[in-house]
Design a protein around this motif. Sequence first.
Motif, short mmCIF file in Angstrom:
data_model
loop_
_atom_site.label_atom_id
_atom_site.label_comp_id
_atom_site.label_asym_id
_atom_site.label_seq_id
_atom_site.Cartn_x
_atom_site.Cartn_y
_atom_site.Cartn_z
N GLY A 25 10.60 24.95 14.40
CA GLY A 25 10.44 23.76 15.21
C GLY A 25 9.00 23.34 15.42
O GLY A 25 8.71 22.18 15.63
N ILE A 26 8.09 24.31 15.38
CA ILE A 26 6.66 24.02 15.57
C ILE A 26 5.95 24.37 14.27
O ILE A 26 5.85 25.53 13.90
N ARG A 27 5.47 23.33 13.57
CA ARG A 27 4.87 23.53 12.25
C ARG A 27 3.42 23.08 12.26
O ARG A 27 3.13 21.88 12.18
N PRO A 28 2.47 24.00 12.36
CA PRO A 28 1.06 23.60 12.29
C PRO A 28 0.67 23.16 10.88
O PRO A 28 1.21 23.66 9.89
N THR A 29 -0.26 22.22 10.81
CA THR A 29 -0.77 21.75 9.52
C THR A 29 -2.18 22.30 9.32
O THR A 29 -2.84 22.71 10.27
N LYS A 30 -2.62 22.27 8.08
CA LYS A 30 -3.95 22.81 7.76
C LYS A 30 -5.08 22.00 8.37
O LYS A 30 -6.18 22.50 8.52
N ASN A 31 -4.82 20.75 8.75
CA ASN A 31 -5.89 19.93 9.33
C ASN A 31 -5.85 19.88 10.85
O ASN A 31 -6.48 19.02 11.45
N GLY A 32 -5.10 20.79 11.48
CA GLY A 32 -5.13 20.90 12.93
C GLY A 32 -4.08 20.09 13.67
O GLY A 32 -4.05 20.09 14.89
N ASN A 33 -3.22 19.39 12.94
CA ASN A 33 -2.14 18.65 13.59
C ASN A 33 -0.90 19.51 13.67
O ASN A 33 -0.85 20.62 13.13
N VAL A 35 3.55 19.40 13.61
CA VAL A 35 4.81 18.71 13.39
C VAL A 35 5.86 19.44 14.23
O VAL A 35 6.01 20.66 14.10
N LEU A 36 6.54 18.70 15.10
CA LEU A 36 7.61 19.27 15.92
C LEU A 36 8.94 18.76 15.39
O LEU A 36 9.09 17.57 15.13
N CYS A 37 9.89 19.67 15.27
CA CYS A 37 11.23 19.30 14.82
C CYS A 37 12.24 19.74 15.86
O CYS A 37 12.15 20.84 16.40
N SER A 38 13.19 18.87 16.13
CA SER A 38 14.26 19.17 17.07
C SER A 38 15.58 18.83 16.37
O SER A 38 15.69 17.78 15.73
N TRP A 39 16.53 19.73 16.47
CA TRP A 39 17.83 19.50 15.84
C TRP A 39 18.92 19.53 16.90
O TRP A 39 18.89 20.33 17.82
N SER A 40 19.90 18.66 16.74
CA SER A 40 20.98 18.57 17.72
C SER A 40 21.82 19.85 17.76
O SER A 40 22.42 20.15 18.78
N GLN A 56 11.07 22.74 24.38
CA GLN A 56 11.08 24.19 24.58
C GLN A 56 10.35 24.88 23.45
O GLN A 56 10.58 24.60 22.28
N GLY A 57 9.48 25.82 23.81
CA GLY A 57 8.71 26.57 22.84
C GLY A 57 9.57 27.51 22.02
O GLY A 57 10.76 27.68 22.26
N GLN A 58 8.93 28.16 21.04
CA GLN A 58 9.66 29.03 20.12
C GLN A 58 9.79 30.44 20.68
O GLN A 58 8.94 30.91 21.43
N ASN A 59 10.85 31.13 20.28
CA ASN A 59 11.03 32.53 20.66
C ASN A 59 9.97 33.36 19.97
O ASN A 59 9.57 33.07 18.84
N THR A 60 9.54 34.41 20.66
CA THR A 60 8.47 35.25 20.11
C THR A 60 8.90 36.71 19.99
O THR A 60 8.05 37.59 19.85
#
Length: 117
Positions: A25-33, A35-40, A56-60
């Motif tokens: 759900g939380i995908r960092p990019t190489k340029n510091g941005n 991408v957040l993904c949410s699925w129903s 909601q953050g990711q499980n760790t």
Amino acid sequence: MERGKYYSPEEMKKFFAFENDHPGGIRPTKNGNVVLCSWSRSRYTNREEDGILYYQGQNTGTETQLLIYGNKTLYDCFEHPEARIFFFRDGVFAGEKYICQRPFQENGKWIFPLKDK
């Protein structure tokens, strides 16, 4: 990115230079941005109230989510607002977001308050 358009995982991979190939759900990019993904059909429970998306953050791997991995990356966006956050809901680009309030923990989960940019 065109708001309201569906993007396949392959298209997203071509457009964004992800730091790694791990889906999530939380995908960092190489340029510091980010991408957040949410699925129903996700086990994560995001909610919207008064124009704010509480993401909601990711499980760790622990009962209480830690401020590591994607959670740390997203938290850093609060402290460095120049980072761009691209939000997708079920693969559809829903727009750019920013963290509008300090992230917090609720019931052991990191919550990131997001608004449209």
